[in-house]
Design a protein around this motif. Structure first.
Motif, PDB file in Angstrom:
ATOM      1  N   ALA A   1     -39.449 -49.588  -7.853  1.00 57.73           N
ATOM      2  CA  ALA A   1     -38.956 -49.349  -9.210  1.00 57.73           C
ATOM      3  C   ALA A   1     -37.451 -49.585  -9.283  1.00 57.73           C
ATOM      4  N   ALA A   2     -36.724 -49.106  -8.280  1.00 60.53           N
ATOM      5  CA  ALA A   2     -35.272 -49.299  -8.257  1.00 60.53           C
ATOM      6  C   ALA A   2     -34.933 -50.784  -8.179  1.00 60.53           C
ATOM      7  N   LEU A   3     -35.718 -51.528  -7.421  1.00 59.59           N
ATOM      8  CA  LEU A   3     -35.512 -52.972  -7.333  1.00 59.59           C
ATOM      9  C   LEU A   3     -35.651 -53.614  -8.714  1.00 59.59           C
ATOM     10  N   ASP A   4     -36.538 -53.066  -9.526  1.00 62.78           N
ATOM     11  CA  ASP A   4     -36.756 -53.564 -10.889  1.00 62.78           C
ATOM     12  C   ASP A   4     -35.753 -52.990 -11.890  1.00 62.78           C
ATOM     13  N   GLY A   5     -34.838 -52.134 -11.410  1.00 58.36           N
ATOM     14  CA  GLY A   5     -33.837 -51.548 -12.297  1.00 58.36           C
ATOM     15  C   GLY A   5     -34.354 -50.390 -13.129  1.00 58.36           C
ATOM     16  N   LEU A   6     -35.443 -49.762 -12.686  1.00 56.47           N
ATOM     17  CA  LEU A   6     -36.027 -48.650 -13.430  1.00 56.47           C
ATOM     18  C   LEU A   6     -35.526 -47.319 -12.901  1.00 56.47           C
ATOM     19  N   SER A   7     -35.478 -46.337 -13.780  1.00 60.60           N
ATOM     20  CA  SER A   7     -35.141 -44.970 -13.391  1.00 60.60           C
ATOM     21  C   SER A   7     -36.422 -44.190 -13.102  1.00 60.60           C
ATOM     22  N   MET A   8     -36.271 -43.036 -12.507  1.00 61.80           N
ATOM     23  CA  MET A   8     -37.439 -42.170 -12.272  1.00 61.80           C
ATOM     24  C   MET A   8     -38.063 -41.765 -13.607  1.00 61.80           C
ATOM     25  N   GLN A   9     -37.235 -41.612 -14.643  1.00 60.86           N
ATOM     26  CA  GLN A   9     -37.763 -41.270 -15.968  1.00 60.86           C
ATOM     27  C   GLN A   9     -38.591 -42.423 -16.527  1.00 60.86           C
ATOM     28  N   ASP A  10     -38.152 -43.662 -16.270  1.00 64.24           N
ATOM     29  CA  ASP A  10     -38.945 -44.814 -16.715  1.00 64.24           C
ATOM     30  C   ASP A  10     -40.321 -44.813 -16.053  1.00 64.24           C
ATOM     31  N   VAL A  11     -40.337 -44.544 -14.749  1.00 64.24           N
ATOM     32  CA  VAL A  11     -41.604 -44.527 -14.007  1.00 64.24           C
ATOM     33  C   VAL A  11     -42.472 -43.361 -14.476  1.00 64.24           C
ATOM     34  N   GLY A  12     -41.882 -42.185 -14.628  1.00 63.16           N
ATOM     35  CA  GLY A  12     -42.631 -41.034 -15.138  1.00 63.16           C
ATOM     36  C   GLY A  12     -43.195 -41.305 -16.520  1.00 63.16           C
ATOM     37  N   GLY A  13     -42.419 -41.964 -17.350  1.00 62.20           N
ATOM     38  CA  GLY A  13     -42.893 -42.319 -18.686  1.00 62.20           C
ATOM     39  C   GLY A  13     -44.062 -43.288 -18.630  1.00 62.20           C
ATOM     40  N   ALA A  14     -43.938 -44.304 -17.764  1.00 59.41           N
ATOM     41  CA  ALA A  14     -45.029 -45.276 -17.628  1.00 59.41           C
ATOM     42  C   ALA A  14     -46.310 -44.594 -17.168  1.00 59.41           C
ATOM     43  N   MET A  15     -46.183 -43.621 -16.262  1.00 60.12           N
ATOM     44  CA  MET A  15     -47.370 -42.915 -15.775  1.00 60.12           C
ATOM     45  C   MET A  15     -47.917 -41.952 -16.819  1.00 60.12           C
ATOM     46  N   SER A  16     -47.101 -41.584 -17.801  1.00 61.43           N
ATOM     47  CA  SER A  16     -47.508 -40.626 -18.829  1.00 61.43           C
ATOM     48  C   SER A  16     -47.830 -41.280 -20.159  1.00 61.43           C
ATOM     49  N   GLY A  17     -47.639 -42.582 -20.252  1.00 60.47           N
ATOM     50  CA  GLY A  17     -47.943 -43.276 -21.492  1.00 60.47           C
ATOM     51  C   GLY A  17     -46.871 -43.146 -22.556  1.00 60.47           C
ATOM     52  N   VAL A  18     -45.629 -42.848 -22.148  1.00 59.88           N
ATOM     53  CA  VAL A  18     -44.511 -42.738 -23.086  1.00 59.88           C
ATOM     54  C   VAL A  18     -43.329 -43.515 -22.518  1.00 59.88           C
ATOM     55  N   SER A  19     -42.294 -43.675 -23.318  1.00 61.64           N
ATOM     56  CA  SER A  19     -41.097 -44.363 -22.844  1.00 61.64           C
ATOM     57  C   SER A  19     -40.324 -43.463 -21.877  1.00 61.64           C
ATOM     58  N   GLY A  20     -39.409 -44.075 -21.145  1.00 64.71           N
ATOM     59  CA  GLY A  20     -38.561 -43.291 -20.254  1.00 64.71           C
ATOM     60  C   GLY A  20     -37.766 -42.247 -21.005  1.00 64.71           C
ATOM     61  N   GLY A  21     -37.259 -42.600 -22.185  1.00 64.94           N
ATOM     62  CA  GLY A  21     -36.508 -41.649 -23.006  1.00 64.94           C
ATOM     63  C   GLY A  21     -37.374 -40.495 -23.480  1.00 64.94           C
ATOM     64  N   GLU A  22     -38.598 -40.812 -23.900  1.00 67.90           N
ATOM     65  CA  GLU A  22     -39.521 -39.749 -24.335  1.00 67.90           C
ATOM     66  C   GLU A  22     -39.879 -38.837 -23.170  1.00 67.90           C
ATOM     67  N   PHE A  23     -40.080 -39.428 -21.998  1.00 65.47           N
ATOM     68  CA  PHE A  23     -40.388 -38.627 -20.815  1.00 65.47           C
ATOM     69  C   PHE A  23     -39.217 -37.709 -20.482  1.00 65.47           C
ATOM     70  N   ASN A  24     -38.015 -38.236 -20.529  1.00 70.47           N
ATOM     71  CA  ASN A  24     -36.827 -37.439 -20.253  1.00 70.47           C
ATOM     72  C   ASN A  24     -36.742 -36.261 -21.225  1.00 70.47           C
ATOM     73  N   GLN A  25     -36.958 -36.518 -22.504  1.00 64.70           N
ATOM     74  CA  GLN A  25     -36.890 -35.440 -23.495  1.00 64.70           C
ATOM     75  C   GLN A  25     -37.993 -34.409 -23.261  1.00 64.70           C
ATOM     76  N   MET A  26     -39.181 -34.887 -22.872  1.00 70.88           N
ATOM     77  CA  MET A  26     -40.273 -33.960 -22.582  1.00 70.88           C
ATOM     78  C   MET A  26     -39.878 -33.018 -21.444  1.00 70.88           C
ATOM     79  N   MET A  27     -39.191 -33.541 -20.432  1.00 72.39           N
ATOM     80  CA  MET A  27     -38.758 -32.695 -19.315  1.00 72.39           C
ATOM     81  C   MET A  27     -37.674 -31.716 -19.758  1.00 72.39           C
TER      82      MET A  27
END
Length: 149
Positions: free
Chosen positions: A86-112
Protein backbone atom coordinates in the motif's frame (compact mmCIF):
# COMPACT_ATOMS: atom_id res chain seq x y z
CA UNK A 1 -8.83 -30.20 9.20
CA UNK A 2 -7.73 -27.33 11.45
CA UNK A 3 -9.35 -27.15 14.83
CA UNK A 4 -11.83 -24.33 15.38
CA UNK A 5 -10.65 -21.26 17.27
CA UNK A 6 -12.89 -19.24 19.58
CA UNK A 7 -12.58 -16.26 17.21
CA UNK A 8 -13.48 -18.14 14.01
CA UNK A 9 -17.15 -17.16 14.22
CA UNK A 10 -16.65 -13.39 14.52
CA UNK A 11 -17.77 -11.96 11.16
CA UNK A 12 -15.06 -10.01 9.36
CA UNK A 13 -12.30 -11.07 11.74
CA UNK A 14 -9.12 -12.54 10.28
CA UNK A 15 -6.71 -13.21 13.13
CA UNK A 16 -3.12 -13.65 11.97
CA UNK A 17 -2.50 -16.89 13.81
CA UNK A 18 -0.35 -19.90 12.98
CA UNK A 19 -2.79 -21.08 10.32
CA UNK A 20 -2.81 -17.78 8.49
CA UNK A 21 0.95 -17.44 8.92
CA UNK A 22 1.49 -20.73 7.10
CA UNK A 23 -1.16 -19.94 4.51
CA UNK A 24 0.32 -16.52 3.74
CA UNK A 25 4.04 -17.21 4.05
CA UNK A 26 4.87 -16.57 0.36
CA UNK A 27 2.51 -13.59 0.19
CA UNK A 28 4.18 -12.03 3.21
CA UNK A 29 7.66 -12.79 1.85
CA UNK A 30 6.70 -10.97 -1.35
CA UNK A 31 5.55 -7.97 0.68
CA UNK A 32 8.72 -8.01 2.78
CA UNK A 33 10.81 -8.09 -0.39
CA UNK A 34 9.53 -4.58 -1.09
CA UNK A 35 11.80 -3.30 1.70
CA UNK A 36 14.61 -3.19 -0.87
CA UNK A 37 14.51 -0.32 -3.37
CA UNK A 38 15.80 -2.56 -6.17
CA UNK A 39 12.87 -4.94 -5.61
CA UNK A 40 10.38 -2.07 -5.56
CA UNK A 41 11.74 -0.90 -8.91
CA UNK A 42 11.53 -4.42 -10.38
CA UNK A 43 7.97 -4.77 -9.13
CA UNK A 44 6.96 -1.37 -10.52
CA UNK A 45 8.48 -2.27 -13.90
CA UNK A 46 6.57 -5.57 -14.28
CA UNK A 47 4.33 -6.67 -11.43
CA UNK A 48 3.35 -9.99 -12.96
CA UNK A 49 6.93 -11.00 -13.76
CA UNK A 50 8.13 -10.01 -10.29
CA UNK A 51 5.38 -12.09 -8.65
CA UNK A 52 6.59 -15.12 -10.62
CA UNK A 53 9.49 -15.27 -8.16
CA UNK A 54 7.12 -16.20 -5.33
CA UNK A 55 5.07 -19.37 -4.89
CA UNK A 56 1.77 -17.53 -4.51
CA UNK A 57 -1.60 -19.20 -4.96
CA UNK A 58 -3.62 -17.90 -7.89
CA UNK A 59 -5.94 -16.17 -5.39
CA UNK A 60 -3.02 -14.48 -3.62
CA UNK A 61 -1.54 -13.37 -6.94
CA UNK A 62 -4.86 -11.91 -8.05
CA UNK A 63 -5.33 -10.17 -4.70
CA UNK A 64 -1.94 -8.47 -5.08
CA UNK A 65 -2.52 -7.43 -8.68
CA UNK A 66 -6.02 -6.12 -7.91
CA UNK A 67 -4.91 -4.56 -4.62
CA UNK A 68 -7.61 -6.47 -2.79
CA UNK A 69 -6.50 -5.53 0.71
CA UNK A 70 -9.16 -7.54 2.53
CA UNK A 71 -8.56 -10.52 0.26
CA UNK A 72 -4.86 -10.47 1.12
CA UNK A 73 -5.71 -10.69 4.83
CA UNK A 74 -8.19 -13.50 4.20
CA UNK A 75 -5.48 -15.36 2.28
CA UNK A 76 -2.89 -15.16 5.05
CA UNK A 77 -1.44 -11.70 4.58
CA UNK A 78 -0.29 -9.82 7.65
CA UNK A 79 -1.51 -6.21 7.67
CA UNK A 80 1.96 -4.92 8.57
CA UNK A 81 3.46 -6.70 5.58
CA UNK A 82 0.69 -6.00 3.10
CA UNK A 83 0.86 -2.33 4.05
CA UNK A 84 4.31 -2.24 2.44
CA UNK A 85 2.52 -2.70 -0.89
CA UNK A 86 0.00 0.00 0.00
CA UNK A 87 2.82 2.40 0.86
CA UNK A 88 4.43 1.64 -2.49
CA UNK A 89 1.14 2.75 -4.07
CA UNK A 90 1.15 5.94 -1.99
CA UNK A 91 -1.78 4.86 0.18
CA UNK A 92 -2.28 5.57 3.87
CA UNK A 93 -3.51 3.07 6.44
CA UNK A 94 -6.80 5.01 6.41
CA UNK A 95 -7.06 4.48 2.64
CA UNK A 96 -6.56 0.74 3.11
CA UNK A 97 -9.00 0.60 6.04
CA UNK A 98 -11.53 2.49 3.95
CA UNK A 99 -11.10 0.12 1.01
CA UNK A 100 -11.67 -2.85 3.32
CA UNK A 101 -14.75 -1.14 4.79
CA UNK A 102 -16.31 0.08 1.57
CA UNK A 103 -15.73 3.79 2.28
CA UNK A 104 -13.14 6.39 1.33
CA UNK A 105 -10.00 6.90 3.36
CA UNK A 106 -11.41 10.19 4.64
CA UNK A 107 -14.69 8.56 5.67
CA UNK A 108 -12.78 5.78 7.41
CA UNK A 109 -10.65 8.32 9.26
CA UNK A 110 -13.74 10.21 10.43
CA UNK A 111 -15.38 6.95 11.51
CA UNK A 112 -12.35 6.24 13.72
CA UNK A 113 -12.39 9.77 15.15
CA UNK A 114 -16.08 9.30 15.93
CA UNK A 115 -15.35 6.15 17.93
CA UNK A 116 -15.08 3.41 15.33
CA UNK A 117 -17.62 1.16 13.74
CA UNK A 118 -20.97 0.63 15.40
CA UNK A 119 -21.18 -2.65 17.27
CA UNK A 120 -24.37 -3.65 15.46
CA UNK A 121 -23.56 -6.76 13.47
CA UNK A 122 -20.07 -7.18 14.94
CA UNK A 123 -20.99 -10.19 17.04
CA UNK A 124 -20.39 -13.90 16.94
CA UNK A 125 -22.37 -15.68 14.28
CA UNK A 126 -23.83 -18.04 16.89
CA UNK A 127 -25.58 -15.10 18.60
CA UNK A 128 -27.81 -14.41 15.59
CA UNK A 129 -31.19 -16.07 15.13
CA UNK A 130 -30.86 -18.78 12.49
CA UNK A 131 -32.65 -16.69 9.86
CA UNK A 132 -30.47 -13.59 10.48
CA UNK A 133 -27.00 -15.09 10.73
CA UNK A 134 -24.51 -13.40 8.39
CA UNK A 135 -23.03 -15.45 5.61
CA UNK A 136 -19.84 -17.22 6.67
CA UNK A 137 -16.67 -15.51 5.49
CA UNK A 138 -14.57 -17.34 2.96
CA UNK A 139 -11.16 -16.57 1.50
CA UNK A 140 -12.61 -15.72 -1.89
CA UNK A 141 -11.25 -12.64 -3.56
CA UNK A 142 -13.39 -9.55 -3.29
CA UNK A 143 -11.77 -6.63 -5.10
CA UNK A 144 -12.02 -3.43 -3.11
CA UNK A 145 -9.58 -1.11 -4.80
CA UNK A 146 -10.09 -1.82 -8.48
CA UNK A 147 -6.33 -1.72 -9.11
CA UNK A 148 -4.98 -3.96 -11.78
CA UNK A 149 -1.74 -4.19 -13.67
Amino acid sequence: MARARDYDDIPGTYVFDGRRSQQGYQLNMFCMSLNAEANRERFRADERAYLDGFDLTSQQRRAVLERDWLGMLQLGGNIYYTFKLAALDGLSMQDVGGAMSGVSGGEFNQMMIDGGRPVDGNRRTGEFPADQSPEPQSPEIRSTAGHSS
